[in-house]
Design a protein around this motif. Structure first.
Motif, PDB file in Angstrom:
ATOM      1  N   MET A 163      10.696  -7.821   1.738  1.00  0.00           N
ATOM      2  CA  MET A 163      10.109  -7.635   0.425  1.00  0.00           C
ATOM      3  C   MET A 163       8.600  -7.795   0.516  1.00  0.00           C
ATOM      4  N   ILE A 164       7.906  -6.968  -0.236  1.00  0.00           N
ATOM      5  CA  ILE A 164       6.460  -7.109  -0.313  1.00  0.00           C
ATOM      6  C   ILE A 164       6.044  -7.016  -1.778  1.00  0.00           C
ATOM      7  N   TYR A 165       5.241  -7.972  -2.195  1.00  0.00           N
ATOM      8  CA  TYR A 165       4.756  -8.029  -3.573  1.00  0.00           C
ATOM      9  C   TYR A 165       3.223  -7.995  -3.557  1.00  0.00           C
ATOM     10  N   GLY A 166       2.633  -7.643  -4.696  1.00  0.00           N
ATOM     11  CA  GLY A 166       1.179  -7.634  -4.809  1.00  0.00           C
ATOM     12  C   GLY A 166       0.535  -6.326  -4.417  1.00  0.00           C
ATOM     13  N   LEU A 167       1.292  -5.233  -4.436  1.00  0.00           N
ATOM     14  CA  LEU A 167       0.739  -3.921  -4.120  1.00  0.00           C
ATOM     15  C   LEU A 167       0.034  -3.349  -5.350  1.00  0.00           C
ATOM     16  N   GLU A 168      -1.104  -2.721  -5.154  1.00  0.00           N
ATOM     17  CA  GLU A 168      -1.820  -2.089  -6.252  1.00  0.00           C
ATOM     18  C   GLU A 168      -1.128  -0.758  -6.574  1.00  0.00           C
ATOM     19  N   PRO A 169      -0.490  -0.635  -7.747  1.00  0.00           N
ATOM     20  CA  PRO A 169       0.327   0.550  -8.050  1.00  0.00           C
ATOM     21  C   PRO A 169      -0.438   1.871  -8.020  1.00  0.00           C
ATOM     22  N   THR A 170      -1.732   1.844  -8.318  1.00  0.00           N
ATOM     23  CA  THR A 170      -2.495   3.094  -8.359  1.00  0.00           C
ATOM     24  C   THR A 170      -2.972   3.538  -6.976  1.00  0.00           C
ATOM     25  N   ARG A 171      -2.900   2.644  -5.982  1.00  0.00           N
ATOM     26  CA  ARG A 171      -3.439   2.982  -4.659  1.00  0.00           C
ATOM     27  C   ARG A 171      -2.385   3.006  -3.550  1.00  0.00           C
ATOM     28  N   THR A 198      -0.208 -12.861   2.646  1.00  0.00           N
ATOM     29  CA  THR A 198      -1.454 -13.340   2.020  1.00  0.00           C
ATOM     30  C   THR A 198      -2.670 -12.458   2.325  1.00  0.00           C
ATOM     31  N   ALA A 199      -2.483 -11.331   3.034  1.00  0.00           N
ATOM     32  CA  ALA A 199      -3.609 -10.423   3.275  1.00  0.00           C
ATOM     33  C   ALA A 199      -4.089  -9.823   1.955  1.00  0.00           C
ATOM     34  N   GLN A 200      -5.364  -9.517   1.864  1.00  0.00           N
ATOM     35  CA  GLN A 200      -5.949  -8.921   0.663  1.00  0.00           C
ATOM     36  C   GLN A 200      -5.963  -7.402   0.806  1.00  0.00           C
ATOM     37  N   LEU A 201      -5.591  -6.712  -0.276  1.00  0.00           N
ATOM     38  CA  LEU A 201      -5.554  -5.251  -0.244  1.00  0.00           C
ATOM     39  C   LEU A 201      -5.778  -4.712  -1.651  1.00  0.00           C
ATOM     40  N   PHE A 202      -6.858  -3.978  -1.848  1.00  0.00           N
ATOM     41  CA  PHE A 202      -7.201  -3.400  -3.152  1.00  0.00           C
ATOM     42  C   PHE A 202      -7.178  -4.459  -4.265  1.00  0.00           C
ATOM     43  N   ASP A 203      -7.903  -5.539  -4.015  1.00  0.00           N
ATOM     44  CA  ASP A 203      -8.072  -6.630  -4.995  1.00  0.00           C
ATOM     45  C   ASP A 203      -6.776  -7.358  -5.331  1.00  0.00           C
ATOM     46  N   LYS A 204      -5.789  -7.249  -4.465  1.00  0.00           N
ATOM     47  CA  LYS A 204      -4.518  -7.955  -4.647  1.00  0.00           C
ATOM     48  C   LYS A 204      -4.197  -8.753  -3.385  1.00  0.00           C
ATOM     49  N   LYS A 205      -3.481  -9.852  -3.566  1.00  0.00           N
ATOM     50  CA  LYS A 205      -3.016 -10.634  -2.412  1.00  0.00           C
ATOM     51  C   LYS A 205      -1.558 -10.300  -2.143  1.00  0.00           C
ATOM     52  N   ASN A 230       1.826   3.268   6.852  1.00  0.00           N
ATOM     53  CA  ASN A 230       0.629   3.220   7.690  1.00  0.00           C
ATOM     54  C   ASN A 230       0.252   1.799   8.078  1.00  0.00           C
ATOM     55  N   LEU A 231       0.483   0.886   7.175  1.00  0.00           N
ATOM     56  CA  LEU A 231       0.125  -0.517   7.391  1.00  0.00           C
ATOM     57  C   LEU A 231       1.172  -1.246   8.242  1.00  0.00           C
ATOM     58  N   THR A 271     -10.585  -7.053   4.603  1.00  0.00           N
ATOM     59  CA  THR A 271      -9.933  -6.362   3.488  1.00  0.00           C
ATOM     60  C   THR A 271     -10.294  -4.885   3.467  1.00  0.00           C
ATOM     61  N   LEU A 272     -11.572  -4.568   3.609  1.00  0.00           N
ATOM     62  CA  LEU A 272     -12.011  -3.172   3.585  1.00  0.00           C
ATOM     63  C   LEU A 272     -11.427  -2.391   4.761  1.00  0.00           C
ATOM     64  N   ALA A 273     -11.354  -3.017   5.922  1.00  0.00           N
ATOM     65  CA  ALA A 273     -10.774  -2.351   7.086  1.00  0.00           C
ATOM     66  C   ALA A 273      -9.279  -2.108   6.884  1.00  0.00           C
ATOM     67  N   THR A 274      -8.585  -3.073   6.294  1.00  0.00           N
ATOM     68  CA  THR A 274      -7.153  -2.932   6.045  1.00  0.00           C
ATOM     69  C   THR A 274      -6.880  -1.840   5.022  1.00  0.00           C
ATOM     70  N   GLU A 275      -7.738  -1.717   4.017  1.00  0.00           N
ATOM     71  CA  GLU A 275      -7.605  -0.636   3.034  1.00  0.00           C
ATOM     72  C   GLU A 275      -7.774   0.725   3.703  1.00  0.00           C
ATOM     73  N   ALA A 276      -8.764   0.825   4.600  1.00  0.00           N
ATOM     74  CA  ALA A 276      -8.972   2.078   5.331  1.00  0.00           C
ATOM     75  C   ALA A 276      -7.768   2.403   6.204  1.00  0.00           C
ATOM     76  N   LEU A 277      -7.212   1.382   6.840  1.00  0.00           N
ATOM     77  CA  LEU A 277      -6.034   1.574   7.680  1.00  0.00           C
ATOM     78  C   LEU A 277      -4.856   2.118   6.870  1.00  0.00           C
ATOM     79  N   ALA A 278      -4.609   1.525   5.701  1.00  0.00           N
ATOM     80  CA  ALA A 278      -3.484   1.950   4.863  1.00  0.00           C
ATOM     81  C   ALA A 278      -3.635   3.395   4.409  1.00  0.00           C
ATOM     82  N   VAL A 279      -4.854   3.808   4.125  1.00  0.00           N
ATOM     83  CA  VAL A 279      -5.081   5.147   3.576  1.00  0.00           C
ATOM     84  C   VAL A 279      -5.268   6.205   4.664  1.00  0.00           C
TER      85      VAL A 279
END
Length: 201
Positions: free
Chosen positions: A1-9, A57-64, A17-18, A169-177
């Motif tokens: 289970m994973i919680y805290g995903l930004e629904p718009t991103r 607990t990783a940060q991604l798109f302003d969410k933990k 990808n992550l 956080t910024l690098a992880t966002e780039a990785l996901a996208v």
């Protein structure tokens, strides 16, 4: 289970990808009753443990992010719905060629690392430049890296290198996208897929 995903991103492909850095992904299902939550079925328990250990607990798109082992042994597709970006809430990745642990030889090439501010990219077109990378970041409304370095590669078909961001956080966002982003090389009838992974900082 994973919680805290930004629904718009976030969607199934970006979650793949992550998580594909930690083991093979078989299925991903977003939960309609819990916005920002998803279930991920991986090929083995060790892959789940690696993902939880390194991404909880990783940060991604302003969410933990909050990752935990699910009580359900398998994902049932059920009735899918449309996510905010128009993609499907369920996707089957079984047999996907982008899974990186499909053989012992392939698995041995993977370095299991927590998120870092440095990403290693490879399989980029030979004409790939820092401007090329920055344009892709602009296309997806991502922060640009603070540094970019190409390796002096031996292949005429592709290049590799390192990019660094101002934060993990910024690098992880780039990785996901951008992981598995498809690019066409100028003057070459070849479609290449950009691969990304975390590096030591």
């Amino acid at each position: 289970m994973i919680y805290g995903l930004e629904p718009t991103r976030m969607n199934c492909d970006r979650l793949f990808n992550l998580l594909c850095l930690y083991g093979n992904i078989e299925k991903i299902k977003f939960l309609k009753s819990k916005p920002g939550a998803a279930m991920i079925q991986m090929a083995d328990a060790a892959a789940v443990d690696r993902a939880v250990t390194h991404l909880n607990t990783a940060q991604l798109f302003d969410k933990k992010l909050n990752l935990a082992v699910s009580k359900q042994p398998e994902i049932m597709a059920g009735v899918a719905y449309e996510l905010e970006d128009g993609t499907n809430s369920f996707k089957d990745f079984h047999g996907c060629r982008n899974n990186r642990f499909s053989s012992p030889e392939q698995a041995a090439k993977n370095r299991i690392l927590p998120p870092s501010s440095v990403l290693h990219f490879y399989n980029a077109p030979p004409d790939f430049t820092e401007d090329s990378f920055n344009q892709i970041c602009d296309e997806f409304e991502l922060e640009k890296p603070t540094s970019f370095r190409l390796f002096s590669g031996k292949s005429e078909r592709s290049v590799s290198g390192l990019t660094e961001w101002a934060s993990k956080t910024l690098a992880t966002e780039a990785l996901a996208v951008l992981n598995h982003y498809q690019m066409k090389s100028t003057g070459i009838s070849l479609l290449l897929m950009l691969y990304l992974r975390h590096c030591w900082t």
